[in-house]
Scaffold this active site. Structure first.
Site, mmCIF file in Angstrom:
data_model
loop_
_atom_site.group_PDB
_atom_site.id
_atom_site.type_symbol
_atom_site.label_atom_id
_atom_site.label_comp_id
_atom_site.label_asym_id
_atom_site.label_seq_id
_atom_site.Cartn_x
_atom_site.Cartn_y
_atom_site.Cartn_z
ATOM 1 N N LYS A 679 0.856 -1.186 0.000
ATOM 2 C CA LYS A 679 0.000 0.000 0.000
ATOM 3 C C LYS A 679 0.891 1.235 0.000
ATOM 4 O O LYS A 679 1.407 1.646 1.035
ATOM 5 C CB LYS A 679 -0.918 0.039 1.213
ATOM 6 C CG LYS A 679 -2.037 1.088 1.089
ATOM 7 C CD LYS A 679 -2.368 1.786 2.362
ATOM 8 C CE LYS A 679 -1.453 2.924 2.683
ATOM 9 N NZ LYS A 679 -1.480 4.059 1.721
ATOM 10 N N CYS A 794 14.137 11.522 5.400
ATOM 11 C CA CYS A 794 14.147 11.299 6.843
ATOM 12 C C CYS A 794 15.550 11.476 7.403
ATOM 13 O O CYS A 794 15.722 11.757 8.587
ATOM 14 C CB CYS A 794 13.597 9.915 7.175
ATOM 15 S SG CYS A 794 14.346 8.587 6.226
#
Length: 1000
Positions: A679, A794
């Site tokens: 997903k 990140c």
């Protein structure tokens, strides 16, 4: 092996001339005898470096750091940290000097007062002056010895446009002052006149990369335009003053573009008739001979000769390391003797074309110079068309011997301050002390026949011209061989990238459906993915799965699991390797999809595709290793430790690394025998659909892998809670990650297992810059880490903690370096800072910037295009460690600069957030480096380099605290998270007997 490169007719004369020159350069005693008898510490430092390879490395590291040290105690402390190492065998004189207990002590002060001036004296051997006045005095002394000069302005890195402008202006000033001084110089026929032509008394040498801080072969046209403006300004002024200009050559990646720019400009009518211009070629490059042939053809078209300075090359170590790190073919010959051989064949080619090119032979090798002289005399080459060159401070006796032979000798004279000249000094020291250096071998009085032997190509270098340079990969013994990123300095690769972008653009706007149980399914809802550089451009329409369709996918995975679990690990690994090959074949198209869907510039997109390919191959290797299990056998008993998959894994991937992270998480689940439901983040679903296509083509069975794009807040949450899901692997925000962690911990009806969660949730990453740091390196590392992909990594640097003593200097440079970045559409080759991924993220970042304006000083906010989701790079200074912008993850191009009074305080500030992902340190203080390794609480610590761009296997990636939970991606224990270990112990003793290993 390549045949001897010199004709017999040249060889006899070469040997005769070389013997004469060698006799003129030989000392009566060896260098080691001289060093023992002298008290000069600069000589002793060189002697130490020659006699002890381990000391040589540490000594040169200390010398590199020395100009940044501001006090005698600091110098003394660094001397001890670098040189008083148990692994380094110290000469007695140096051991005695370092025998002090405290850097503040009198012995410590004496040591600093002894060594620091010695290094400065050493530097002055190779640098013609720190000021223009000193440099003028140097060249006037040279002229008295009948030597001319070329003046080079020291400074390795131009990282801001302000510095690029200053570089040009300093050269304009240099030419003015040198020309003014030259008016009082008497004419020296040997160097100022040739074949009845008056030559320029003043020559300068310049580097093209210093004319533009964003010099980049990928942005060929943009670089041409920017560099061309400054080059033309320089050439016009030099012509008015009568100054000769020579263009130096630098690292290999800049070579082709440097030559292209110069060929174009020097062919322009305004400059085409000038013959006091020159370019440089480096013989240690495998394709330099073909480059020279191209230059000869071009020079014939130009019609006016110019000079080619032929050198061997000064960046061998750097080029070799760069090629190994990037898995690129090495551009340089592997053996020094091959470079010497190539130098001689290039000398011959150059001088046999003396009617179209003038030769400047730059070498300290007696044989190399003698070979050029032999050709000149054999062909009776006019003296205007040849000169011999040496570096200032090196081979002085050779230079004088060449003068006595009646040649025009030019001395390459660097000038400038010591700190920007330190890289040049280290290169000279490396050259002087290398075992293969002719200067060293001559000083050691190696046999004449050995020194003057005709060089031949080494076997491993034989036959390697330009094709070999590009096709023969770098070979090294590593457990895992990473795929190479695209080398955009090569024209073919740039052409392929452009073609792929055009091709992909023709495919925009298509529909992508979920893949459930091997079938594409229709959906009621869909998501329109747009180009963040231009939101009016539709990238694709992605069908969003419903809850009922997600349930079908989970049921299909549950049904497919037994057969997939039973599939041998070798077969699962083979599918991954086929997928890797497919991905590599479609690299350029995938790059283009990343550029267009998530706004990642090409130079950032390409390494992401490499990372995805590496995940396929590395995890395939790792699963085969784990599948072998572990055996512990004892008499009468066998013990087997094996791994088994867990079941169904939901993979929730982010948009910022839409291919690499999605690939890594998905294939880790698959290769371990689990079934995976991917997903992806909605705004990167098209790229995830491309990954799905590759996996299907590679042969993943239906139901084993399923592509389930869906709304995360509804269907995504439903899949997390589903009782038939065994594991959730997530990369994204801390808020969502914590919610998944909590929901997965809840036991649902019918659930017979505890779910495992692996979550990577971002960071508030800091880089510490201390007073000993190389500021060129630090500024570049911080800017790239903070603003690469608009800070949407990140691992991005969002805080930089700077020691007080260098704070102001650092701020000035980091602000100007940021101001020099090109902000624009991701597909433009010159863009360094592209768009933010969508309007929501853009608005959130802008809110943080407004918050920062209340908390700190806004040092810079770059303007940004208004036709896309752009936020200009922003720098805040004087930021308090507990400010909101210093504590919360912003995920955008916003940098907070924090001042620290001491290194202790810097460590405390760096550790003072909820996160623990990446961190960095720029320092040349060994004790600071050691402390950071022990005390800087991050999952990935990077020292003296940027903090983004982890490479699979080499730099496993992941953090702790609120940065995530789980083992490091791309590391040796990552796959263990997807497996359950089982141990089987069998009693093999029957009726009092058992198999005995080794029995007859």
């Amino acid at each position: 092996m390549v045949a001897q490169v010199t004709k017999p007719s040249y060889e006899a004369k070469t040997q005769a001339i070389a013997s004469t020159l060698l006799g003129a350069t030989r000392e009566k005693r060896s260098i080691f005898a001289q060093m023992r008898d002298q008290m000069r510490w600069d000589d002793k430092l060189l002697a130490f470096a020659m006699s002890n390879p381990g000391l040589r490395v540490q000594l040169f590291r200390f010398i590199d750091a020395l100009p940044a040290l501001s006090s005698k105690p600091e110098i003394a402390r660094h001397m001890q940290e670098y040189l008083a190492d148990d692994s380094v065998e110290l000469p007695g004189a140096l051991k005695n000097l370092l025998n002090f207990t405290s850097p503040d002590s009198v012995p410590g002060q004496i040591a600093a007062s002894t060594v620091a001036p010695a290094v400065e004296t050493l530097a002055n051997r190779y640098i013609s002056g720190e000021t223009i006045e000193q440099a003028i005095k140097t060249v006037e002394r040279l002229r008295k010895d009948r030597m001319t000069f070329t003046m080079d302005l020291l400074g390795e890195a131009v990282i801001t446009e302000t510095e690029a402008e200053a570089y040009l202006n300093r050269y304009l000033e240099l030419m003015e002052q040198m020309t003014a001084a030259a008016k009082r110089w008497n004419t020296v026929d040997q160097i100022d006149v040739a074949d009845g032509q008056t030559l320029s008394k003043v020559q300068v040498s310049v580097k093209l990369t210093a004319f533009y801080s964003q010099f980049d072969p990928l942005d060929e046209q943009g670089t041409r335009d920017k560099v061309g403006q400054h080059v033309r300004t320089l050439l016009r002024r030099s012509e008015a003053l009568g100054v000769a200009v020579h263009f130096d050559m630098e690292q290999y990646r800049y070579k082709d573009l440097t030559l292209a720019i110069l060929k174009d400009i020097l062919m322009e009518d305004e400059f085409r008739q000038r013959d006091n211009l020159g370019i440089t070629l480096q013989a240690y490059l495998k394709d330099s001979y073909s480059d020279l042939q191209d230059v000869i053809d071009w020079a014939k078209q130009r019609g006016t000769p110019l000079t080619v300075r032929l050198v061997k090359g000064a960046y061998w170590d750097q080029e070799t390391i760069t090629s190994l790190q990037n898995d690129w073919p090495s551009p340089v010959y592997s053996q020094k003797i091959s470079t010497d051989a190539n130098f001689e064949r290039m000398t011959r080619l150059l001088m046999e074309n003396h009617e179209v090119l003038y030769a400047a032979i730059g070498s300290h090798n007696v044989r190399s110079q003698a070979h050029a002289m032999a050709i000149a005399e054999e062909l009776n080459i006019p003296r205007r068309r040849i000169e011999l060159q040496v570096l200032y401070g090196m081979a002085d006796k050779l230079g004088r011997a060449l003068v006595e032979q009646g040649y025009r000798v030019r001395v390459y004279c660097p000038y400038g301050e010591l700190i920007p000249g330190m890289a040049y000094l280290i290169r000279r020291l490396l050259e002087n002390t290398a075992n293969t250096s002719f200067l060293r071998q001559n000083l050691e009085e190696r046999p004449t026949a050995e020194l003057l032997a005709a060089p031949e190509f080494a076997a491993e270098d034989a036959g390697q011209g330009s094709v070999g340079a590009r096709e023969q990969g770098s070979k090294r013994a590593v457990p895992f061989h990473n795929v190479a990123d695209t080398d955009y300095s090569l024209t073919d690769h740039r052409v392929e990238a452009t073609a792929a972008l055009q091709s992909v653009r023709q495919q925009l706007g298509q529909r992508y459906a979920p893949l459930i149980d091997g079938e594409r399914v229709n959906t009621e809802a869909h998501f329109e993915s747009v180009n963040p550089s231009n939101p009016k451009e539709l990238v694709g329409k992605v069908g969003l799965a419903s809850q009922e369709q997600a349930d079908r996918a989970i049921a299909a995975a549950k049904a497919a699991f037994p057969a997939w679990q039973a599939t041998p690990a070798k077969e699962r690994a083979a599918i991954l390797r086929r997928a890797a090959d497919l991905m590599e074949a479609h690299r350029h198209e995938l790059n283009a999809w990343i550029v267009l869907e998530v706004g990642k510039p090409l130079r950032e997109a390409d390494p992401e595709v490499s990372e995805a390919i590496d995940f396929f191959r590395y995890y395939a290797d790792e699963m085969e290793r784990l599948d072998r299990g572990v055996a512990y056998d004892y008499p009468g008993e066998t013990n087997r430790y094996r791994y088994f998959p867990r079941g169904t894994v939901v993979v929730i991937s982010p948009w910022n690394f839409p291919l690499a992270i999605a690939t890594g998480m998905t294939v880790a689940a698959l290769v371990t025998g689990n079934c995976a439901l991917l997903k992806p983040a909605e705004n990167s679903s098209v790229i995830a659909a491309k990954l799905a296509e590759i996996l299907v083509e590679a042969g993943i069975p239906k139901g084993v892998f399923q592509f389930v794009p869906a709304k995360g807040s509804t269907v995504g949450a439903h899949m997390v809670q589903h009782p038939d899901v065994h594991m959730i692997i997530f990369t994204g925000s801390k808020e969502v990650g914590c919610r998944i962690y909590a929901e997965a911990a809840q036991l649902r009806p019918g659930q017979k297992h505890l779910k495992r969660v692996v979550a990577e949730m971002g960071g508030k990453n800091a880089i510490i810059v201390d007073e000993s740091a190389d500021l060129d390196q630090a500024v570049q590392g911080v800017v790239k880490s903070a603003f690469g992909y608009s800070g949407q990594k990140c691992s991005a640097c969002s805080r930089v903690i700077v020691l007080e003593s260098i704070y102001d200097t650092f701020i000035n440079r980091v602000v100007e370096a940021t101001r020099s970045l090109n902000v624009g559409p991701a597909e433009h080759p010159g863009t360094k800072v592209g768009p933010i991924v969508d309007a929501t993220a853009q608005a959130r970042i802008q809110e943080y910037i407004e918050q920062g304006k209340q908390e700190a000083h806004l040092a810079l906010q770059m303007p940004a295009p208004d036709n896309g989701y752009f936020v200009g790079p922003t720098v805040f200074t004087d930021v308090a460690p507990d400010a909101v912008i210093a504590q919360e993850e912003i995920f955008g191009p916003v940098l907070a600069v924090i001042k620290a009074n001491t290194f202790d305080e810097a460590i405390v500030i760096a550790n003072g957030t909820d996160y623990g992902l990446t961190g960095g340190l720029f320092s040349r203080t060994p004790s600071h480096i050691e402390r950071a390794q022990a005390e800087f609480a991050v999952g990935n610590l990077y020292i003296n380099r940027g903090i983004t761009g982890a490479i699979v296997s080499r730099q496993p990636f992941g953090g702790f605290k609120m940065s995530g939970v789980g083992s490091k991606a791309g590391g040796p224990d990552y796959l263990l998270q997807f497996l359950d270990p089982r141990h089987v112990s069998e009693n093999v003793q029957r009726q009092g007997f058992a198999p005995i290993e080794g029995a007859d």
